[in-house]
Design a protein around this motif. Structure first.
Motif, PDB file in Angstrom:
ATOM      1  N   PHE A  85       4.878  -0.264   9.310  1.00 13.10           N
ATOM      2  CA  PHE A  85       5.078  -0.649   7.913  1.00 13.10           C
ATOM      3  C   PHE A  85       5.319  -2.151   7.793  1.00 13.10           C
ATOM      4  O   PHE A  85       4.691  -2.840   7.002  1.00 13.10           O
ATOM      5  N   TYR A  86       6.243  -2.685   8.598  1.00 16.24           N
ATOM      6  CA  TYR A  86       6.661  -4.078   8.420  1.00 16.24           C
ATOM      7  C   TYR A  86       5.727  -5.095   9.060  1.00 16.24           C
ATOM      8  O   TYR A  86       5.760  -6.274   8.703  1.00 16.24           O
ATOM      9  N   SER A  87       4.895  -4.682  10.005  1.00 12.83           N
ATOM     10  CA  SER A  87       3.931  -5.611  10.579  1.00 12.83           C
ATOM     11  C   SER A  87       2.987  -6.183   9.517  1.00 12.83           C
ATOM     12  O   SER A  87       2.766  -7.404   9.479  1.00 12.83           O
ATOM     13  N   PRO A  88       2.409  -5.365   8.617  1.00 16.18           N
ATOM     14  CA  PRO A  88       1.576  -5.943   7.554  1.00 16.18           C
ATOM     15  C   PRO A  88       2.372  -6.813   6.584  1.00 16.18           C
ATOM     16  O   PRO A  88       1.826  -7.761   6.014  1.00 16.18           O
ATOM     17  N   VAL A  89       3.657  -6.486   6.364  1.00 15.32           N
ATOM     18  CA  VAL A  89       4.494  -7.327   5.504  1.00 15.32           C
ATOM     19  C   VAL A  89       4.606  -8.726   6.109  1.00 15.32           C
ATOM     20  O   VAL A  89       4.464  -9.742   5.420  1.00 15.32           O
ATOM     21  N   LEU A  90       4.872  -8.769   7.420  1.00 15.05           N
ATOM     22  CA  LEU A  90       4.944 -10.052   8.124  1.00 15.05           C
ATOM     23  C   LEU A  90       3.630 -10.813   8.008  1.00 15.05           C
ATOM     24  O   LEU A  90       3.615 -12.032   7.806  1.00 15.05           O
ATOM     25  N   HIS A  91       2.517 -10.101   8.109  1.00 10.63           N
ATOM     26  CA  HIS A  91       1.213 -10.757   7.987  1.00 10.63           C
ATOM     27  C   HIS A  91       1.029 -11.347   6.597  1.00 10.63           C
ATOM     28  O   HIS A  91       0.490 -12.456   6.437  1.00 10.63           O
ATOM     29  N   PHE A 251       9.847  11.460   3.526  1.00 15.59           N
ATOM     30  CA  PHE A 251      10.082  10.176   2.849  1.00 15.59           C
ATOM     31  C   PHE A 251       9.184   9.049   3.349  1.00 15.59           C
ATOM     32  O   PHE A 251       9.018   8.043   2.669  1.00 15.59           O
ATOM     33  N   ASN A 252       8.577   9.214   4.530  1.00 12.99           N
ATOM     34  CA  ASN A 252       7.558   8.251   4.957  1.00 12.99           C
ATOM     35  C   ASN A 252       6.530   8.958   5.837  1.00 12.99           C
ATOM     36  O   ASN A 252       6.726  10.107   6.255  1.00 12.99           O
ATOM     37  N   ASP A 253       5.434   8.290   6.102  1.00 14.45           N
ATOM     38  CA  ASP A 253       4.336   8.910   6.843  1.00 14.45           C
ATOM     39  C   ASP A 253       4.725   9.272   8.267  1.00 14.45           C
ATOM     40  O   ASP A 253       4.303  10.311   8.795  1.00 14.45           O
ATOM     41  N   ALA A 254       5.498   8.386   8.919  1.00 16.85           N
ATOM     42  CA  ALA A 254       5.888   8.661  10.299  1.00 16.85           C
ATOM     43  C   ALA A 254       6.632   9.979  10.397  1.00 16.85           C
ATOM     44  O   ALA A 254       6.424  10.781  11.319  1.00 16.85           O
ATOM     45  N   THR A 255       7.517  10.234   9.430  1.00 21.55           N
ATOM     46  CA  THR A 255       8.246  11.505   9.403  1.00 21.55           C
ATOM     47  C   THR A 255       7.309  12.659   9.077  1.00 21.55           C
ATOM     48  O   THR A 255       7.438  13.755   9.622  1.00 21.55           O
ATOM     49  N   ALA A 256       6.339  12.423   8.195  1.00 18.81           N
ATOM     50  CA  ALA A 256       5.380  13.477   7.833  1.00 18.81           C
ATOM     51  C   ALA A 256       4.543  13.888   9.038  1.00 18.81           C
ATOM     52  O   ALA A 256       4.270  15.080   9.254  1.00 18.81           O
ATOM     53  N   PHE A 257       4.116  12.909   9.858  1.00 12.90           N
ATOM     54  CA  PHE A 257       3.336  13.239  11.060  1.00 12.90           C
ATOM     55  C   PHE A 257       4.131  14.161  11.980  1.00 12.90           C
ATOM     56  O   PHE A 257       3.611  15.153  12.500  1.00 12.90           O
ATOM     57  N   ASP A 298       0.979  -1.460  -0.945  1.00 10.43           N
ATOM     58  CA  ASP A 298       0.338  -2.715  -0.531  1.00 10.43           C
ATOM     59  C   ASP A 298       1.374  -3.537   0.226  1.00 10.43           C
ATOM     60  O   ASP A 298       2.111  -4.343  -0.347  1.00 10.43           O
ATOM     61  N   LYS A 299       1.422  -3.332   1.526  1.00  8.34           N
ATOM     62  CA  LYS A 299       2.476  -3.928   2.351  1.00  8.34           C
ATOM     63  C   LYS A 299       2.319  -5.452   2.481  1.00  8.34           C
ATOM     64  O   LYS A 299       3.306  -6.190   2.482  1.00  8.34           O
ATOM     65  N   GLU A 300       1.087  -5.931   2.588  1.00 10.61           N
ATOM     66  CA  GLU A 300       0.885  -7.377   2.659  1.00 10.61           C
ATOM     67  C   GLU A 300       1.292  -8.056   1.356  1.00 10.61           C
ATOM     68  O   GLU A 300       1.819  -9.176   1.362  1.00 10.61           O
ATOM     69  N   ALA A 301       1.062  -7.378   0.237  1.00 11.31           N
ATOM     70  CA  ALA A 301       1.451  -7.952  -1.060  1.00 11.31           C
ATOM     71  C   ALA A 301       2.975  -8.080  -1.174  1.00 11.31           C
ATOM     72  O   ALA A 301       3.472  -9.007  -1.824  1.00 11.31           O
ATOM     73  N   LEU A 302       3.722  -7.161  -0.553  1.00 10.64           N
ATOM     74  CA  LEU A 302       5.172  -7.288  -0.544  1.00 10.64           C
ATOM     75  C   LEU A 302       5.579  -8.617   0.101  1.00 10.64           C
ATOM     76  O   LEU A 302       6.449  -9.337  -0.409  1.00 10.64           O
TER      77      LEU A 302
END
Length: 342
Positions: A85-91, A251-257, A298-302
């Protein structure tokens, strides 16, 4: 003997001459708050002695332009670079800094790290704080009087940038109801995290809006904190209910998987026996088996919006909410993939 400088002095020269950090020089010469009169005078005197050209201080809308910011990531286990999740935010932050011609440094911090010392070493003029931070950490950041923005979190006194967690959870829950599911469970993480708490609220409001009472037995917190063990424990508790759920909202995809894998190991078919949905639309969501219904963020937009808020501040306590999209895949329906904007 007269001292001759072969090159024009830089802000780093002033910092070295005054015995302070580059950030302190910048804040002193730009009259930022949080600098004592003694320190400010020492910096001004050093700049004058070196012949530093004050026109080097670029102005933007009457304020000094930031030249270097730090990306602070609240470390859980992995770094931001290893977090899907946070890797695209950093990008997104990196790209925005490149556009603005600003320097960027990065640091992950734990709950016991001394933030003031760490930030001072980074010589940051502004901060992007990403993810959950404890209140005492955020109070320490506020005390520094540096421009700072929170991304994917909220706390009084900060400009905060978030996705529409409430609206996305509402839309996802409404989709499940429209598909005929009635006993919709929710697997939650720590609700001290603003984003998670908002998703829980969106889920509950959607149930109430469609005439369904939230059932505490269907809300399972993912404890202990270990993702694998916590998710497995939460799913087992739900499946052992006398009347088990017909859908699980993680609550998030990782948990859903992880929830989907546990259910499949129990012999349950997804979605024929049990629907499973997530949130975030990680890269693996479209590749899971079956493909996961989720909410696209939109993680990069964040990240880029966080930089924009630093460069163009409005007021503290501003809450910026970015739109999300519902992505319907096979874990909740057999119809073709659709997208709906909220």
């Amino acid at each position: 003997m007269e001292k001759i400088l072969t090159t024009s002095p830089t802000i780093r020269d002033v910092a070295k001459h005054a015995g302070v950090s580059v950030a302190t020089v910048s804040r002193s010469l730009n009259n930022h708050p949080g600098i004592t009169d003694t320190t400010r005078q020492r910096v001004v005197s050093a700049a004058s002695e070196l012949g530093y050209d004050l026109s080097n201080l670029r102005q933007q809308h009457g304020r000094s332009r930031l030249k270097r910011i730090t990306f602070l990531y609240r470390r859980q286990r992995e770094s931001a670079g290893g977090n899907p999740f946070y890797s695209p935010v950093l990008h997104g932050v990196e790209e925005a800094c490149r556009t603005e011609k600003m320097g960027l440094s990065y640091s992950s911090v734990g709950s016991d790290d001394p933030l003031p010392e760490l930030i001072a070493r980074q010589e940051a003029e502004g901060l992007i704080c990403v993810g959950y931070f404890e209140p005492r950490q955020l109070e320490a950041v506020l005390a520094l009087n540096l421009p700072a923005v929170l991304v994917d979190h909220w706390y009084p006194g900060f400009t905060c940038v978030n996705s529409d967690n409430f609206g996305g959870a509402y839309l996802l829950t409404e989709h499940l109801i429209e598909q005929g599911y009635r006993r919709i469970a929710f697997i939650s993480g720590p609700q001290t995290h603003y984003s998670i708490a908002q998703r829980v609220q969106g889920y509950r409001h959607a149930l109430l809006a469609h005439g369904l009472l939230p059932d505490p037995a269907l809300e399972a917190a993912r404890f202990p904190l270990d993702e694998e063990e916590g998710t497995e424990s939460a799913v087992h508790r739900l499946l052992q209910l006398e009347k088990r759920p017909d859908a699980i909202f993680a609550f998030n995809d990782a948990t859903a998987f992880k929830a989907m894998r546990v259910c499949q190991m129990q012999g349950l078919r997804v979605p024929e026996d049990l629907a499973i949905v997530g949130f975030d639309d990680l890269v693996g969501a479209a590749l899971s088996f079956p493909p996961l219904t989720t909410v696209q963020v939109d993680k990069e937009a964040l990240g880029s919006r966080g930089v924009d808020c630093l460069m163009n501040p409005t007021s503290s306590d501003a809450l910026i909410t970015l739109p999300v999209s519902l992505v319907i895949r096979e874990t909740s329906t057999r119809t073709q993939e659709k997208r709906r904007k909220f």
